[in-house]
Design a protein around this motif. Structure first.
Motif, PDB file in Angstrom:
ATOM      1  N   HIS A 251      30.376  11.204   9.644  1.00  0.00           N
ATOM      2  CA  HIS A 251      31.239  10.482  10.581  1.00  0.00           C
ATOM      3  C   HIS A 251      30.486  10.092  11.850  1.00  0.00           C
ATOM      4  N   LYS A 252      29.746  11.023  12.434  1.00  0.00           N
ATOM      5  CA  LYS A 252      29.069  10.727  13.695  1.00  0.00           C
ATOM      6  C   LYS A 252      27.995   9.649  13.497  1.00  0.00           C
ATOM      7  N   THR A 253      27.313   9.684  12.350  1.00  0.00           N
ATOM      8  CA  THR A 253      26.318   8.647  12.071  1.00  0.00           C
ATOM      9  C   THR A 253      26.984   7.284  11.962  1.00  0.00           C
ATOM     10  N   MET A 254      28.156   7.243  11.306  1.00  0.00           N
ATOM     11  CA  MET A 254      28.876   5.972  11.188  1.00  0.00           C
ATOM     12  C   MET A 254      29.326   5.489  12.557  1.00  0.00           C
ATOM     13  N   HIS A 255      29.763   6.400  13.424  1.00  0.00           N
ATOM     14  CA  HIS A 255      30.140   6.012  14.784  1.00  0.00           C
ATOM     15  C   HIS A 255      28.943   5.435  15.529  1.00  0.00           C
TER      16      HIS A 255
ATOM     17  N   THR B 162      12.656   7.162  13.534  1.00  0.00           N
ATOM     18  CA  THR B 162      11.887   8.406  13.365  1.00  0.00           C
ATOM     19  C   THR B 162      11.181   8.817  14.644  1.00  0.00           C
ATOM     20  N   LEU B 163      10.591   7.847  15.341  1.00  0.00           N
ATOM     21  CA  LEU B 163       9.791   8.169  16.524  1.00  0.00           C
ATOM     22  C   LEU B 163      10.594   8.105  17.818  1.00  0.00           C
ATOM     23  N   GLY B 164      11.505   7.143  17.923  1.00  0.00           N
ATOM     24  CA  GLY B 164      12.174   6.940  19.201  1.00  0.00           C
ATOM     25  C   GLY B 164      13.568   7.517  19.295  1.00  0.00           C
ATOM     26  N   VAL B 165      14.290   7.562  18.170  1.00  0.00           N
ATOM     27  CA  VAL B 165      15.697   7.974  18.208  1.00  0.00           C
ATOM     28  C   VAL B 165      15.892   9.392  17.677  1.00  0.00           C
ATOM     29  N   HIS B 166      14.952   9.864  16.837  1.00  0.00           N
ATOM     30  CA  HIS B 166      15.115  11.175  16.205  1.00  0.00           C
ATOM     31  C   HIS B 166      15.283  12.281  17.238  1.00  0.00           C
ATOM     32  N   GLY B 167      14.485  12.218  18.322  1.00  0.00           N
ATOM     33  CA  GLY B 167      14.590  13.242  19.365  1.00  0.00           C
ATOM     34  C   GLY B 167      15.959  13.240  20.029  1.00  0.00           C
ATOM     35  N   ALA B 168      16.493  12.040  20.294  1.00  0.00           N
ATOM     36  CA  ALA B 168      17.822  11.956  20.906  1.00  0.00           C
ATOM     37  C   ALA B 168      18.893  12.501  19.969  1.00  0.00           C
ATOM     38  N   LEU B 169      18.742  12.280  18.662  1.00  0.00           N
ATOM     39  CA  LEU B 169      19.706  12.808  17.696  1.00  0.00           C
ATOM     40  C   LEU B 169      19.632  14.331  17.614  1.00  0.00           C
ATOM     41  N   ARG B 170      18.422  14.872  17.651  1.00  0.00           N
ATOM     42  CA  ARG B 170      18.274  16.338  17.618  1.00  0.00           C
ATOM     43  C   ARG B 170      18.900  16.969  18.856  1.00  0.00           C
ATOM     44  N   LYS B 171      18.720  16.324  20.010  1.00  0.00           N
ATOM     45  CA  LYS B 171      19.318  16.844  21.243  1.00  0.00           C
ATOM     46  C   LYS B 171      20.840  16.787  21.156  1.00  0.00           C
ATOM     47  N   ALA B 172      21.372  15.688  20.631  1.00  0.00           N
ATOM     48  CA  ALA B 172      22.823  15.574  20.465  1.00  0.00           C
ATOM     49  C   ALA B 172      23.346  16.640  19.511  1.00  0.00           C
ATOM     50  N   HIS B 173      22.563  16.959  18.476  1.00  0.00           N
ATOM     51  CA  HIS B 173      22.979  18.003  17.530  1.00  0.00           C
ATOM     52  C   HIS B 173      22.980  19.372  18.207  1.00  0.00           C
TER      53      HIS B 173
ATOM     54  N   GLU C 294      23.441  20.035  21.319  1.00  0.00           N
ATOM     55  CA  GLU C 294      24.527  20.093  22.299  1.00  0.00           C
ATOM     56  C   GLU C 294      25.908  20.030  21.656  1.00  0.00           C
ATOM     57  N   GLY C 295      25.962  19.972  20.322  1.00  0.00           N
ATOM     58  CA  GLY C 295      27.247  19.938  19.620  1.00  0.00           C
ATOM     59  C   GLY C 295      27.911  18.580  19.589  1.00  0.00           C
ATOM     60  N   LYS C 296      27.197  17.519  20.010  1.00  0.00           N
ATOM     61  CA  LYS C 296      27.776  16.178  20.003  1.00  0.00           C
ATOM     62  C   LYS C 296      27.652  15.501  18.637  1.00  0.00           C
ATOM     63  N   MET C 297      26.810  16.056  17.782  1.00  0.00           N
ATOM     64  CA  MET C 297      26.588  15.484  16.462  1.00  0.00           C
ATOM     65  C   MET C 297      26.525  16.629  15.463  1.00  0.00           C
ATOM     66  N   ALA C 298      27.482  16.658  14.522  1.00  0.00           N
ATOM     67  CA  ALA C 298      27.585  17.791  13.605  1.00  0.00           C
ATOM     68  C   ALA C 298      26.402  17.840  12.644  1.00  0.00           C
ATOM     69  N   GLU C 299      26.008  16.694  12.097  1.00  0.00           N
ATOM     70  CA  GLU C 299      24.941  16.684  11.105  1.00  0.00           C
ATOM     71  C   GLU C 299      23.577  16.781  11.779  1.00  0.00           C
ATOM     72  N   LYS C 300      22.699  17.598  11.197  1.00  0.00           N
ATOM     73  CA  LYS C 300      21.356  17.765  11.747  1.00  0.00           C
ATOM     74  C   LYS C 300      20.471  16.625  11.261  1.00  0.00           C
TER      75      LYS C 300
ATOM     76  N   PRO D 145      26.433  17.893   0.938  1.00  0.00           N
ATOM     77  CA  PRO D 145      27.821  17.519   1.287  1.00  0.00           C
ATOM     78  C   PRO D 145      28.128  17.899   2.720  1.00  0.00           C
ATOM     79  N   HIS D 146      28.798  17.000   3.396  1.00  0.00           N
ATOM     80  CA  HIS D 146      29.102  17.210   4.814  1.00  0.00           C
ATOM     81  C   HIS D 146      30.605  17.117   5.027  1.00  0.00           C
ATOM     82  N   GLU D 147      31.140  18.085   5.740  1.00  0.00           N
ATOM     83  CA  GLU D 147      32.562  18.093   6.070  1.00  0.00           C
ATOM     84  C   GLU D 147      32.706  18.208   7.582  1.00  0.00           C
ATOM     85  N   ASP D 148      33.513  17.342   8.145  1.00  0.00           N
ATOM     86  CA  ASP D 148      33.694  17.311   9.598  1.00  0.00           C
ATOM     87  C   ASP D 148      34.674  18.406  10.017  1.00  0.00           C
TER      88      ASP D 148
END
Length: 574
Positions: free
Chosen positions: A141-145, A331-342, A344-350, A420-423
């Motif tokens: 869900h968070k990736t789709m958002h 991979t290089l520019g956005v991956h770090g921001a996604l890991r930080k969001a994960h 901080e609990g803002k993104m469920a999927e790692k 499998p991912h469940e929100d």
């Protein structure tokens, strides 16, 4: 064919293909619509529609982007603001520069500014196509958002980049300082004017509905549908981004809607209207895209003769390079921001390599790319033809088809390999909110000393009897919500054995199914009264609408109860 007949035909085909896609689930709806559009436009005697890019951008894009801005979860949008901005603006800039130089190197006959224009044309993504392809496939869900937020903003950034590249081709002058200044003005001005118009409409709507209530719901919904067109036109008239203005108006209107919980009729009409507008316009967009294919791709390939394979090779190289740039940036520019969001609990999927690959393949191009390509002027200021315009349009259209077909094949394969991912976080929040609402309803039923003094004993006894029955229903719902989370929070629930809990859930399911059955019997009786001419259509619609809302609410509760009891809806606990 007359214009009105053409519009009606496109809308009808959009509806029919939407129904057909429910039966042919293996093929995404956009591909079905594009193929059908190409089929009815081919051969020479097929349907041909003159495509006006400016009219297309005015009629189709503002309402769809407004609806996306209105619907997109605002909490997730702002929580993932950094990766969204990196994709919507950073990736567009990298794509225009890197892909532009590659295109100019590969096709020396295409001037560098025209190559930049082509790179800008293919930079916006299409979240509508991604959503149609990944439906029921488990896209997180968070990736789709995040993809929806990217698509909301990169339409504007891509079109602005096209404007500057075309201007540089027309004038032969390019200045980075002027580009940065103009881009900032167009972006900030577009967001500002859109937000201002959204809040202004909401303020006027509140002032009117405070006086007349839900009586003017239909008129308010009509004005709401016209709002994105107004925001787009005003934005373009004052020289800012009309697309960002439409997006900002949708976001601002959604925030204002949070204070309008009492206007049920307006809310139901608004939801139904926008569902119809989105379905009709999305279908029309992809059908129009298919209708243009024979004249763009077919004619160009036939004119090219033996050189046609070289053009197809150009499309493949540009499309693969586009996806490689996207993958590298993620991979290089956005991956770090996604890991930080994960973290901080803002993104469920790692974030993972598979998730990065799925996000890369979700970079599908669509109708905005075609509209941008066809908006390229035919002539320069000196009257000479715009350099390689036909080739630019052909390559842009080829990229649309390449990314759409590749995404339709690759995304399902990638998503099936992901764990499998469940929100669960959203489900827990919803369950807690339902529990709070139930407790608030019970608290509101408490009879005060003042009420008891104002009424006689018989009234108080009747009131308490009714309150007791309603309170018990709410307590049953609270127990159901607590039990479904796997944690017993009340003392009574902790003493219950699993058999008692299961029996109570079965009773609750049986009661709800009986209530649904009673509603259906009532509705059948109302239709029988209308057929016997004992009531009119207006009375029928009003009473059936009340029953429909009650049944929708009850069926949602029944679905939750059935899941908790391990039953399927319709299978009673007999």
């Amino acid at each position: 064919m007359h214009t009105v007949e053409t519009v009606l035909l496109v809308l009808m085909l959009g509806a029919l293909t939407g129904i057909a896609a429910r039966y042919v689930r293996a093929i995404p709806l956009p591909l079905i619509q594009i193929a059908l559009g190409a089929l009815i436009a081919w051969p020479q005697r097929g349907l041909h529609i003159a495509f006006d890019p400016e009219l297309f951008l005015l009629l189709f894009i503002p309402p769809l982007l407004f609806a996306d801005g209105w619907r997109i979860p605002k909490r997730e949008f702002f929580a993932l603001a950094r990766p969204i901005l990196l994709l919507a603006f950073g990736l567009v800039l990298i794509t225009v520069l890197g892909l532009g130089y590659l295109i100019h190197w590969m096709i020396p006959a295409m001037p560098l500014t025209v190559a930049f224009a082509l790179a800008a044309v293919v930079s916006p993504t299409d979240a509508v196509a991604v959503s149609a392809i990944t439906r029921n496939l488990g896209m997180p869900h968070k990736t789709m958002h995040m993809l929806e937020g990217e698509s909301l903003l990169n339409d504007a950034s891509g079109l602005v980049a096209v404007k500057f590249a075309v201007l540089a081709t027309l004038t032969g002058v390019f200045s980075w300082s002027n580009v940065a200044k103009d881009f900032t003005w167009m972006a900030v001005g577009g967001l500002g004017i859109g937000a201002l118009m959204g809040w202004g409409f909401s303020y006027a709507r509140d002032a009117i509905t405070r006086r007349v209530g839900d009586v003017a719901a239909t008129q308010m919904v009509l004005l709401l549908v016209l709002l994105p067109f107004a925001a787009y036109i005003v934005g373009e008239k004052i020289g800012v981004s009309g697309i960002l203005a439409a997006v900002a108006a949708g976001v601002a209107t959604n925030f204002a809607d949070l204070d309008r919980s009492n206007f049920i009729s307006e809310r139901l009409q608004t939801e139904g209207t926008w569902n119809m507008v989105e379905a009709a316009f999305n279908g029309a967009i992809f059908l129009l895209l298919g209708l243009q294919l024979p004249s763009i791709i077919g004619v160009t390939l036939m004119d090219a003769g033996h050189e046609g394979w070289k053009l197809v090779g150009y499309v493949a190289v540009i499309s693969i390079a586009l996806l490689l740039v996207r993958w590298a940036w993620i991979t290089l520019g956005v991956h770090g921001a996604l890991r930080k969001a994960h973290r901080e609990g803002k993104m469920a999927e790692k974030p993972s390599h598979l998730l990065n690959l799925a996000t890369t393949m979700a970079g599908i191009r669509g109708a905005v790319t075609l509209a941008a390509a066809l908006s390229i002027p035919v002539h320069l200021h000196n009257g000479r033809p715009f350099p390689e315009r036909d080739l630019l349009i052909f390559l842009a259209t080829g990229v649309i088809l390449f990314t759409l077909v590749l995404g339709a094949i690759a995304l399902p394969l990638i998503l099936r390999r992901m764990p499998p991912h469940e929100d669960t976080e959203t489900q827990l929040e919803e369950r807690n909110a339902r529990t709070v609402a139930c407790k608030a309803a019970i608290a509101s039923l408490t009879l005060t000393e003042e009420d008891m003094q104002q009424h006689d004993e018989q009234w108080v006894a009747q009131y308490q009897e009714v309150v007791g029955r309603i309170t018990q229903e709410y307590r049953n719902r609270i127990h159901l919500l607590d039990d479904s989370s796997g944690v017993a929070t009340s003392t009574e629930a902790q003493r219950d054995t699993p058999e008692m809990v299961h029996e109570r859930r079965q009773r609750l399911v049986k009661e709800m199914e009986l209530r649904v059955r009673c509603i259906q019997v009532e509705r059948d009786a109302l239709y029988a009264e209308r057929q016997a001419h004992r009531i009119n259509d207006e009375a029928l619609r009003a009473m059936v609408s009340e029953l429909d809302m009650a049944e929708v609410s009850l069926r949602k509760r029944l679905a939750v109860a059935c899941r908790a009891a391990g039953l399927k809806p319709g299978k009673t606990a007999a």
